[in-house]
Design a protein around this motif. Sequence first.
Motif, PDB file in Angstrom:
ATOM      1  N   SER A  16      -2.589   7.481  -3.944  1.00 13.40           N
ATOM      2  CA  SER A  16      -2.570   6.233  -3.158  1.00 13.40           C
ATOM      3  C   SER A  16      -2.949   5.072  -4.071  1.00 13.40           C
ATOM      4  O   SER A  16      -3.849   5.200  -4.905  1.00 13.40           O
ATOM      5  N   TYR A  17      -2.256   3.946  -3.898  1.00 14.55           N
ATOM      6  CA  TYR A  17      -2.584   2.770  -4.696  1.00 14.55           C
ATOM      7  C   TYR A  17      -2.031   1.517  -4.027  1.00 14.55           C
ATOM      8  O   TYR A  17      -1.234   1.584  -3.086  1.00 14.55           O
ATOM      9  N   HIS A  48       0.859  -1.175   0.000  1.00 13.02           N
ATOM     10  CA  HIS A  48       0.000   0.000   0.000  1.00 13.02           C
ATOM     11  C   HIS A  48       0.906   1.240   0.000  1.00 13.02           C
ATOM     12  O   HIS A  48       1.647   1.478   0.963  1.00 13.02           O
ATOM     13  N   ILE A  49       0.839   2.010  -1.061  1.00 16.09           N
ATOM     14  CA  ILE A  49       1.771   3.127  -1.251  1.00 16.09           C
ATOM     15  C   ILE A  49       0.990   4.444  -1.338  1.00 16.09           C
ATOM     16  O   ILE A  49      -0.043   4.526  -2.013  1.00 16.09           O
ATOM     17  N   THR A  50       1.492   5.453  -0.646  1.00 13.99           N
ATOM     18  CA  THR A  50       0.911   6.798  -0.712  1.00 13.99           C
ATOM     19  C   THR A  50       2.035   7.802  -0.953  1.00 13.99           C
ATOM     20  O   THR A  50       3.017   7.832  -0.210  1.00 13.99           O
ATOM     21  N   THR A  93       0.028   1.385 -16.048  1.00 11.92           N
ATOM     22  CA  THR A  93       0.690   0.488 -16.993  1.00 11.92           C
ATOM     23  C   THR A  93       1.413  -0.584 -16.192  1.00 11.92           C
ATOM     24  O   THR A  93       2.508  -0.365 -15.663  1.00 11.92           O
ATOM     25  N   GLY A  94       0.794  -1.752 -16.075  1.00  7.79           N
ATOM     26  CA  GLY A  94       1.388  -2.831 -15.278  1.00  7.79           C
ATOM     27  C   GLY A  94       1.517  -2.435 -13.823  1.00  7.79           C
ATOM     28  O   GLY A  94       0.534  -2.117 -13.158  1.00  7.79           O
ATOM     29  N   VAL A 138      -1.264  -2.683 -10.419  1.00  2.58           N
ATOM     30  CA  VAL A 138      -1.814  -1.582  -9.619  1.00  2.58           C
ATOM     31  C   VAL A 138      -3.310  -1.777  -9.426  1.00  2.58           C
ATOM     32  O   VAL A 138      -4.045  -2.033 -10.378  1.00  2.58           O
ATOM     33  N   LYS A 139      -3.752  -1.620  -8.173  1.00  3.16           N
ATOM     34  CA  LYS A 139      -5.168  -1.755  -7.868  1.00  3.16           C
ATOM     35  C   LYS A 139      -5.595  -0.626  -6.917  1.00  3.16           C
ATOM     36  O   LYS A 139      -4.779  -0.038  -6.217  1.00  3.16           O
TER      37      LYS A 139
END
Length: 250
Positions: free
Chosen positions: A170-171, A146-148, A206-207, A177-178
Amino acid sequence: MRIRPRRHAPIPTRSEGTFTMRTLATTARTATLAAVAGALLFTGVAAQGTAVAAPQAPKDKLTVAGYRAFLKTKDVKTLKAFDKLPKAKQQKFVDYLQSPAVQKAYAVRAGGYVNRGGHNEEAFNKDVRFVADVKGVQKVAGGARHITLTFTATERIYGVPVITQKTVLSYQLKGGVKAQKFTRSVTNLNGAFAVTPAKNATVVVTGDNISATAAWNAAPLYKSAGTATITKRQVTSTVNVKFNAWIGNR
């Protein structure tokens, strides 16, 4: 000698008298409405009773007094910082605010790792700087990363922030990537330019990589600030574990 009787004007019947009174009343009412309509057109008020704002011509320039009045309604902290400056610097400060050259030059970039963030500054001159700060947070939960990335771009004059644009991306990473989310906000204490978001923000995946773009329009409020709206793009993108964040004209 025969005396002729005097002739008198015929006495109107009830219906004739009513018609005459109504005609006079109608004429008076029509004149009144015409006068009111004329007054409404003159004062710029619509017939429905809604005020119509007359277009305001831009003032010639932002003054020190005008900027102080602006800050009183926006941010007391910035007003105190401005008041601490010597009079000569206050005037230069206000000159920078309404300079199209400064706004066009507003560009800065920062890069680094998504779990660390980054910082960078670009100098317009010894008084004006453009600052990029990116806070990166990465957590692992449920088998996903989980990245912000919080990207704050700031224009500073004598160290005082006058325009601050912030985006938050955030993703999640788990087989791609979701659940991405992208927001933007602005704090504008410039006073000579109105800064508003331009259209919708965009996010391209993209991926495992992601790129999020916001745009801002800086519209001049004074003749001294020029006539053209200046548009800036603010972008945050990632490749693997690295990010690149920038704001500029591209």
